[in-house]
Scaffold this active site. Structure first.
Site, short mmCIF file in Angstrom:
data_model
loop_
_atom_site.label_atom_id
_atom_site.label_comp_id
_atom_site.label_asym_id
_atom_site.label_seq_id
_atom_site.Cartn_x
_atom_site.Cartn_y
_atom_site.Cartn_z
N GLY A 420 64.83 57.53 -48.06
CA GLY A 420 65.55 57.01 -48.98
C GLY A 420 66.93 56.75 -48.69
O GLY A 420 67.45 57.82 -48.20
N GLY A 422 70.77 55.13 -50.57
CA GLY A 422 71.36 54.55 -51.62
C GLY A 422 72.95 54.60 -51.39
O GLY A 422 73.37 55.25 -50.60
N GLY A 425 73.77 58.58 -51.73
CA GLY A 425 73.40 59.48 -50.76
C GLY A 425 72.14 58.97 -49.84
O GLY A 425 71.43 58.15 -50.23
N VAL A 427 68.07 60.61 -48.74
CA VAL A 427 67.29 61.44 -48.75
C VAL A 427 66.38 61.69 -47.52
O VAL A 427 66.00 60.68 -47.08
CB VAL A 427 66.28 61.26 -49.93
CG1 VAL A 427 65.33 62.14 -50.24
CG2 VAL A 427 67.17 61.07 -51.35
N LYS A 442 68.19 66.06 -50.19
CA LYS A 442 69.26 65.09 -50.37
C LYS A 442 70.74 65.27 -50.19
O LYS A 442 71.19 66.38 -50.42
CB LYS A 442 69.37 64.78 -52.13
CG LYS A 442 70.37 63.51 -52.35
CD LYS A 442 70.15 63.14 -54.03
CE LYS A 442 71.09 62.04 -54.05
NZ LYS A 442 70.83 61.55 -55.54
N ASP A 540 71.15 59.87 -68.05
CA ASP A 540 70.85 58.57 -67.14
C ASP A 540 69.45 58.44 -67.03
O ASP A 540 68.78 58.31 -66.02
CB ASP A 540 71.49 58.58 -65.72
CG ASP A 540 71.73 57.46 -65.10
OD1 ASP A 540 71.43 56.28 -65.54
OD2 ASP A 540 71.76 57.49 -63.78
#
Length: 749
Positions: A420, A422, A425, A427, A442, A540
């Protein structure tokens, strides 16, 4: 008519052990033009075991060598490669002008072998014809494999050694097959190509032994019965390492070596054969069968000097003015003193340079180590270690990993391990060395240090102790970097957002699965709000922060924006954080954060599950909140119009269940927080709907109903409930304005 070729090559069962070598009278046997070296043999006692028997038929001139008692002609035996060249019948399918199959057609052929395999690297499967569908099938032990190709054309243009689909097609075959089946079919019985191509042909052929050349190939194949094919043979069916322990190991001579036969996609060896070592030639299965090659006898392989033979090799004695760079290579020699001095100076400088570089690297390592220690202290490492010592293993807490630990767990952050990426950060997927458990690591892209180390230490301990089936568990952290690196349990099935809106072919979610995901998410939020002494407001909640495991169990993630609520606080004045479309409008306006803000965001997720639409709906150049669209549709009685098609097609109690979920979502996204239900009531209602759905789909067991009742009691606050293992209490350790400063992974947000 369909012809069948069955060549049975099954070795006779014998209890006699393989013989080490044949009698001297059997050496150098031939059958016609074919040499038959040991371990193969023609006469009884002249071959190693039954599968190497060569039947030399004297009915023709010259005689023909057949493999065993079958009818496959052998044209070459290679000891060096462990291969046999045989002549294989061509499968053909012919038709007359009326589209009727002719008598000489043999549209199916089969060959079965027990001791030999078809070479996948030396052969190709080819089909020739303009109305041809050819299928190749075979078995590797009990596993079946099939392949094939198709060629259709109404004319043959000029071709230049090409088999690319026009009149001819070809494909690779799997390795390790002990039999083959070839089937030919015609789409139109060659009605559209009969005048130039009345027949189809299919065969496995050795590479380079057949070249397609248009209509010429049709004529050649019509007059050809067999083509060469390569089979692999081995001495035994075990690996070299295992065979060396046997008393009848044939590759024991000092001039021979053992070669494992490795079949693609099989982890272990499928047998072995012997070879002469480089520099030797002959028969490795005979005593002293591999003899030294005198490289110097026929020609001089040395570019400079004279060749001198060695046992298994040679060396070159260099001419005057030259010296040996290696035993086989000569380079110009030198007597130049100045050049030697220059070389000495250069060598000394090189040594000095290496020494300086070594000292520089040592200084850099020490500096890097000090920087790691600085970040460790700055990020609260000493305090966190102190806090963990206090618990002394009484409860499960986070682990502290070194930066080197994380590098080993991720193969030095290999790109293949990245799962991952984004804006916030990266992953990576890692493997814990202790128990081989998969974890998610992460790394934040933000290079901002943690300023309140006491808060961070306490909050890491708090999050690591959250042990709920629907919350992603924090396993530990690394504090030796400017921004801490966090380690979480690995959730394998992506996010709820991926399954609802992704483009990567995620499996569609049924209504029952959606209800279970909603119920699990509600239980997690209820636990955070009501079941720990210092409640946590997630702040969130959204589809991208709800992960799904392989069983589609919901796992709430991403506590990066979360806030702790101490016992004497009901409301928190904070900077607004969250995601557009999920943000509580009351919180957005007043900056006052309550647990009802999570309830609003969860209501949007419920609407998302029912409608399959994103939280922000793009329409032309504008974006509209799903919450507004959902509430308007319910008020106007248009709920069915905005429901997801996968929800609408459900049959059992569809309208009743969907209506209840929709009403619950409507309550959760009420504009005023006081009108929204608390999270534990939401969890109870969803749990009841899941139980109803379970009864309708597969029935419900008594113990499941009882457990569901206990869960409901807990969520309502029953003192008898024991749904979670313990209550977390970190009072006195976290300040009034504490904020969770860690972020679980979200698969590439």
């Amino acid at each position: 008519m369909v012809g069948v070729l069955v060549a049975l090559l099954v070795a006779a069962v014998t209890t006699a052990a393989p013989q080490a070598h044949p009698p001297r009278r059997c050496l150098n046997q031939k059958c016609g033009n074919v040499s038959v070296p040991y371990p193969f043999g023609i006469d009884s006692g002249c071959y190693r075991e039954e599968k190497f028997f060569i039947n030399c038929s004297q009915s023709t001139n010259p005689p023909i060598a057949y493999l065993g008692e079958g009818n496959l002609p052998v044209t070459n035996i290679s000891l060096e490669k462990g291969e046999l060249q045989i002549q294989m019948l061509i499968t053909k399918d012919c038709y007359d002008q009326q589209g009727e199959q002719t008598n000489d057609s043999q549209a199916f052929s089969s060959i079965k072998m027990a001791e030999f395999t078809i070479s996948a690297t030396k052969n190709r499967f080819m089909a020739v014809g303009c109305d041809t569908n050819a299928i190749f099938g075979g078995y590797r032990e009990t596993e079946q494999y099939m392949s094939g190709c198709t060629s259709f054309c109404q004319s043959i243009p000029s071709v230049n050694d090409s088999c690319s689909g026009i009149g001819c097609c070809q494909t690779y075959i799997p390795s390790g097959l002990t039999n083959q089946n070839i089937t030919l079919e015609s789409f139109y019985n060659h009605k559209y190509s009969w005048n130039f191509n009345p027949c189809s042909f299919a065969f496995v052929v050795e590479n380079g032994q057949f070249t397609f050349s248009g209509e010429t190939s049709f004529q050649v194949l019509s007059n050809t019965k067999r083509l060469p094919m390569i089979l692999n043979w081995e001495i035994g069916n075990e690996s070299c390492s295992a065979a060396k322990k046997r008393v009848d190991y044939p590759c024991h001579n000092k001039t021979t070596k053992c070669v494992d036969r490795i079949i693609h996609n099989k982890p272990a060896s499928s047998g072995y054969f012997c070879q002469c070592l480089p520099g030797y030639q002959g028969n490795p299965y005979l005593p002293d069968g591999c003899q030294d090659i005198d490289e110097c006898e026929t020609s001089n392989p040395c570019d400079n000097g004279t060749c001198h033979n060695l046992d298994g090799s040679y060396y070159c004695k260099c001419n005057s003015g030259y010296r040996n760079h290696d035993p086989k290579t000569c380079i110009p020699g030198t007597k130049n003193t100045a050049l030697k001095i220059s070389l000495g100076v250069c060598l000394s400088f090189l040594v000095l340079l290496v020494l300086v570089f070594w000292i520089y690297c040592g200084v850099k390592r020490r500096k890097f180590k000090k920087q790691q220690e600085k970040f460790f202290k700055q990020n609260g490492g000493l305090l966190l270690r102190q806090q963990l010592t206090r618990y002394n293993g009484s409860i499960e807490t986070a682990s502290i990993f070194s930066e080197e630990d994380l590098k080993k767990m991720t193969d030095h952050y290999d790109e293949k391990r990245k799962i991952g990426e984004g804006g916030s950060g990266l992953v990576y997927k890692g493997i814990l060395p202790a128990d081989k458990r998969e974890v998610a690591i992460k790394m934040s892209k933000v290079s901002a240090p943690i300023t309140d180390s006491l808060e961070f230490a306490n909050e890491v301990i708090l999050l690591s102790q959250i042990n709920h089936k629907n919350v992603v568990k924090l396993l530990g952290c690394c504090l030796e970097t400017q921004t801490p690196i966090l380690v979480y349990e690995f959730i394998s099935n992506g996010t709820l957002y991926d399954h609802l809106h992704g483009k990567d072919g995620k499996e569609k979610l049924s209504l029952e699965s959606r209800l279970k995901i909603a119920s699990g998410t509600a239980e997690a939020l209820s636990y955070l709000h009501h079941s720990i002494s210092n409640p946590i407001i997630h702040r969130d909640v959204k589809a991208m922060n709800i992960l799904l495991d392989k069983n589609y169990v919901a796992k709430v993630a991403d506590f990066g924006a979360s806030r702790l609520v101490l016992e004497d606080q009901n409301q928190l004045a904070t900077l607004v954080q969250g995601t557009l479309g999920y943000l509580d409008p009351e919180y957005l306006q007043s900056h006052i954060l309550t647990d009802k803000s999570d309830v609003y965001s969860f209501g949007v997720v419920l609407a998302e599950l029912l409608t399959g639409k994103k939280a922000l709906i793009k329409r032309k150049n504008e974006a509209e909140n799903l919450a507004n669209v959902f509430v308007c549709a319910m008020k106007e009685g248009r709920l069915a119009e905005i429901l997801d098609a996968d929800v609408v097609k459900e049959e059992h109690n569809f309208e009743t269940i969907v209506e209840k979920v929709a009403n619950l979502a409507k309550k959760c996204i009420a504009l005023r927080g006081e009108e929204r239900p608390p999270m534990n009531e939401v969890a109870v209602e969803l749990l009841g709907l899941v139980q109803i759905m379970g009864k309708n789909t597969a029935g419900e067991k008594v113990d499941d109903i009882q457990r569901s009742s206990e869960d409901t009691d807990h969520l309502l606050g029953s003192p008898a409930a024991n749904y979670y293992d313990y209550v977390l209490d970190v009072r006195g350790e976290v300040g009034d304005s504490a904020s969770i400063a860690v972020e679980p992974y979200d698969h590439g947000r």
